[in-house]
Design a protein around this motif. Structure first.
Motif, PDB file in Angstrom:
ATOM      1  N   VAL A 186      73.997  27.847  29.992  1.00 24.55           N
ATOM      2  CA  VAL A 186      72.971  27.792  31.043  1.00 24.55           C
ATOM      3  C   VAL A 186      71.718  28.519  30.563  1.00 24.55           C
ATOM      4  CG1 VAL A 186      72.403  28.390  33.421  1.00 24.55           C
ATOM      5  CG2 VAL A 186      74.736  27.717  32.837  1.00 24.55           C
ATOM      6  N   LEU A 187      70.589  27.802  30.602  1.00 19.70           N
ATOM      7  CA  LEU A 187      69.302  28.380  30.232  1.00 19.70           C
ATOM      8  C   LEU A 187      68.242  28.139  31.306  1.00 19.70           C
ATOM      9  CD1 LEU A 187      69.091  27.243  26.470  1.00 19.70           C
ATOM     10  CD2 LEU A 187      69.886  29.452  27.353  1.00 19.70           C
ATOM     11  N   ASP A 188      68.490  27.166  32.188  1.00 22.76           N
ATOM     12  CA  ASP A 188      67.491  26.724  33.162  1.00 22.76           C
ATOM     13  C   ASP A 188      67.882  27.168  34.575  1.00 22.76           C
ATOM     14  OD1 ASP A 188      66.025  24.548  31.298  1.00 22.76           O
ATOM     15  OD2 ASP A 188      68.193  24.407  31.019  1.00 22.76           O
ATOM     16  N   TYR A 189      66.871  27.568  35.356  1.00 26.93           N
ATOM     17  CA  TYR A 189      67.148  28.075  36.711  1.00 26.93           C
ATOM     18  C   TYR A 189      66.030  27.685  37.662  1.00 26.93           C
ATOM     19  CZ  TYR A 189      70.127  31.156  33.889  1.00 26.93           C
ATOM     20  OH  TYR A 189      71.040  31.642  32.996  1.00 26.93           O
ATOM     21  N   MET A 190      66.370  27.709  38.951  1.00 27.49           N
ATOM     22  CA  MET A 190      65.391  27.621  40.033  1.00 27.49           C
ATOM     23  C   MET A 190      65.620  28.823  40.946  1.00 27.49           C
ATOM     24  SD  MET A 190      64.981  23.579  41.010  1.00 27.49           S
ATOM     25  CE  MET A 190      66.690  23.204  41.316  1.00 27.49           C
ATOM     26  N   TRP A 191      64.648  29.722  40.999  1.00 25.83           N
ATOM     27  CA  TRP A 191      64.730  30.919  41.822  1.00 25.83           C
ATOM     28  C   TRP A 191      63.824  30.759  43.033  1.00 25.83           C
ATOM     29  CZ3 TRP A 191      68.281  34.482  40.304  1.00 25.83           C
ATOM     30  CH2 TRP A 191      68.727  34.424  38.983  1.00 25.83           C
ATOM     31  N   TYR A 192      64.225  31.324  44.165  1.00 25.79           N
ATOM     32  CA  TYR A 192      63.434  31.183  45.394  1.00 25.79           C
ATOM     33  C   TYR A 192      63.439  32.485  46.184  1.00 25.79           C
ATOM     34  CZ  TYR A 192      67.892  30.822  47.917  1.00 25.79           C
ATOM     35  OH  TYR A 192      69.144  31.080  48.450  1.00 25.79           O
ATOM     36  N   SER A 193      62.362  32.710  46.938  1.00 27.23           N
ATOM     37  CA  SER A 193      62.258  33.916  47.776  1.00 27.23           C
ATOM     38  C   SER A 193      63.139  33.713  49.015  1.00 27.23           C
ATOM     39  CB  SER A 193      60.803  34.156  48.177  1.00 27.23           C
ATOM     40  OG  SER A 193      60.236  32.985  48.766  1.00 27.23           O
TER      41      SER A 193
END
Length: 624
Positions: free
Chosen positions: A568-575
């Motif tokens: 895993v290298l890719d992410y989607m982060w959210y507040s």
């Protein structure tokens, strides 16, 4: 030869990638000269000739032909007799040989039969029988091999500059653009390139199924359904720009034209358990699409050369993106010239607007051969309010001069700058809903804007401290940006972080801090100067959640799948205080990823990364 008289060997190189329906094919044509010494006065190459001067400035003319239908494989049980899908014609499907074979035994019933690979030949040989023949027996009954992707052809023997005509420069074969009634008697035959009056190509009235039919005189050609299952032939002629004389001429044939790649498999979304209410919803994806400058056979030896070509991969990538119906698209490894020539236009036609930021470094060779990040939004869903870019090289310069108070030309300052200047960038946009949410009983103070960050961090696995530094400074920049616009601006940070869930980068994003004992914080002096602050100072104020971890309970097994690395290298982060993750599309199982290749990229997946997809919802009042 007179010692004072120089001689030159002229060469004409011509190559085309394997043609696929709907994918632009372009000639790779190149004419060059080599100065000869006294010992080498003869042409030793099939496509060369000896002249007294180096090649002058020249330009090419082309014409394309469609060949007759052919039997792709003589073995009746071969699926490639009826299928021209790229899935069935990759070297993975062919067993890795990449070679076709022809039986040369004159006493076999399979004489002159062609097979797509060794396996089909072995299976067919079990059914062959001996026949009487007056044809002299070949020395060996071993089938001859023809490597897929090679373009040596009998037509080349008639090319100007071939072995038979190299010394005289003469050829009885008319090159492209030569009128039928005019025979080319020598290299001084003039021609006005592009003159319609000289468009004396062979005219075809009625065609038998065994003829080659002219289909185009343009440089580029896009195969269509009528070409599938046939070979194409390309004729190229080099003409002097100044005089118009024919300099050299060459003909190559392609492999069989393959059909359009089947549509990508639908990726179902898993829905999270969420509270009722909330505001507007949108679908967002992040995808490292693998820039052409990195898609080499040295890096991906298990993939066919034609499979790695941008013209083939682009068609698959754009379909894959548009097919999931996103509202926001974050892309990494977007090559600058391809953004201008391919991606922006295709996305605009699909209803998107976008911005691009290339890496800080100079192009690798020709203009545009540098990658960067692209961010798109659906025009009917969002309007652009603000757009900014972040260059980590610039942040490094500020760190050295302003924060650390060092002279960037001093030994210490130069060492830190050299370590941190890796040319990575990030994008930052504020989008506003085109149809804004109105206040309601459950959502009294609706939020109608969202901030999206898109980045691609440094890739070297041996430099976790640089990635951590980049992440920390990206978060600090975002803190300043968001706070200046009020504390309730929803934020998403997407991209290729080149960091696994065990890394300090992941800890910093998910936990707002890094453990002082983490190995990534304690890299040692062998990694160069220390660039990180005290571990207790590596922190930020964003309350972030990982989309995939929130919805699925854990990160995927991998978002990057190659023979060298799977993880895993890719992410989607959210507040988490003003956004809610509603769903996520699980990464396909390993058995699906390897169905048409040992690893990625393959004929089914045109990048070495896997796209992440999520539905998000804007919420207010601290709801999660």
């Amino acid at each position: 030869m007179n010692a004072k008289e120089s001689m030159y060997s002229w060469h004409l190189s011509l190559r085309v990638d394997r043609p696929v329906e709907g994918c632009t094919i372009r000639p790779h044509s190149y004419m060059y000269g080599k100065k000869l010494d006294d010992r080498d006065t003869s042409s030793s190459h099939n496509h060369s000739k000896i002249c007294r001067e180096p090649p002058p400035n020249h330009e090419f003319s082309y014409r394309w032909f469609r060949g007759p239908t052919v039997e792709p494989c003589a073995y009746e049980g071969c699926p490639r007799r009826t299928s021209f899908s790229p899935h069935d014609w990759s070297k993975h499907a062919l067993g890795g040989s990449g070679c076709s074979l022809q039986c040369v035994s004159t006493q076999s019933s399979l004489y002159k039969s062609t097979f797509c690979n060794a396996s089909c030949f072995v299976k067919a040989w079990k059914t062959q029988y001996t026949v009487q023949s007056n044809i002299p027996q070949a020395r060996s009954s071993t089938p001859t091999r023809r490597r897929a992707g090679s373009y040596v052809d009998d037509d080349d023997a008639r090319s100007v500059g071939s072995t038979n005509s190299a010394r005289s420069g003469m050829s009885s074969y008319n090159p492209p653009g030569t009128p039928r009634e005019i025979s080319v008697d020598g290299p001084n035959t003039p021609r006005n390139v592009g003159d319609p009056s000289q468009a004396g190509y062979s005219e075809y009235g009625s065609h038998s199924s065994q003829e080659w039919v002219e289909i185009s005189r343009a440089e580029l050609y896009i195969p269509h359904v009528d070409d599938v299952g046939r070979k194409l032939k390309l004729e190229a002629a080099a003409y002097s720009v100044e005089s118009g004389e024919l300099l050299m001429h060459r003909v190559v044939k392609t492999d069989l034209v393959l059909s359009r790649t089947p549509d990508p498999e639908k990726r179902n979304l898993v829905t999270a358990k969420s509270a009722a209410g909330g505001g507007a919803r949108f679908r967002i994806v992040t995808y490292n699409i693998l820039a052409e400058i990195y898609a080499t056979q040295q890096q991906y030896p298990y993939a066919d050369l034609w499979l790695l070509s941008w013209d083939f991969r682009f068609q698959n990538i754009i379909r894959e993106i548009v097919d999931v119906g996103p509202d926001i698209v974050c892309l990494q490894e977007v090559q600058a010239d391809h953004y201008e020539s391919h991606l922006y236009n295709a996305m605009h036609e699909a209803g998107f607007e976008g911005v691009y930021k290339q890496k800080t470094r100079q192009a690798m060779g020709m203009t545009g051969k540098v990658d960067g990040c692209a961010l798109f939004w659906r025009r009917t869903k969002f309007h652009l309010i603000e757009s900014y870019s972040i260059e980590f090289n610039e942040l490094a310069q500020r760190q050295v001069t302003t924060v650390m108070g060092l002279n960037p030309r001093s030994e210490e300052g130069a060492a830190i700058l050299n370590k941190l200047s890796k040319d990575n960038v990030a994008q930052l946009v504020v989008l506003e809903l085109a149809q804004q949410s109105m206040a309601s009983r459950t959502n009294r103070d609706p939020i109608n804007q969202v901030c999206i960050a898109n980045t691609h961090l440094y890739s070297n696995k041996d430099c976790p401290d640089i990635k951590l530094w980049q992440t920390l400074h990206l978060l600090q920049e975002l803190e300043t940006f968001v706070m200046a616009r009020g504390t309730n601006l929803p934020l998403m940070i997407c991209g290729d972080f080149n960091s696994t869930p065990e890394s300090a980068v992941y800890d910093l994003l998910s936990r707002q801090a890094v453990h002082p004992g983490h190995p990534d914080v304690n890299t040692g002096d062998e990694n160069g100067p220390n660039i990180l602050p005290d571990a207790m100072s590596i922190t930020h104020s964003h309350m972030l959640g990982s989309v995939y971890s929130s919805v699925l309970g854990e990160e995927p097994k991998f978002t990057n799948y190659t023979m060298q690395f799977k993880g895993v290298l890719d992410y989607m982060w959210y507040s988490t205080q003003n956004l809610r993750s509603l769903s996520a599309a699980p990464v396909p199982e390993e058995s699906i990823l390897t169905r048409h290749g040992h690893a990625l990229p393959s004929t089914q997946y045109s990048s070495d990364h896997i796209m992440q997809i999520s539905d998000m919802q804007i919420v207010g009042g601290g709801a999660r």
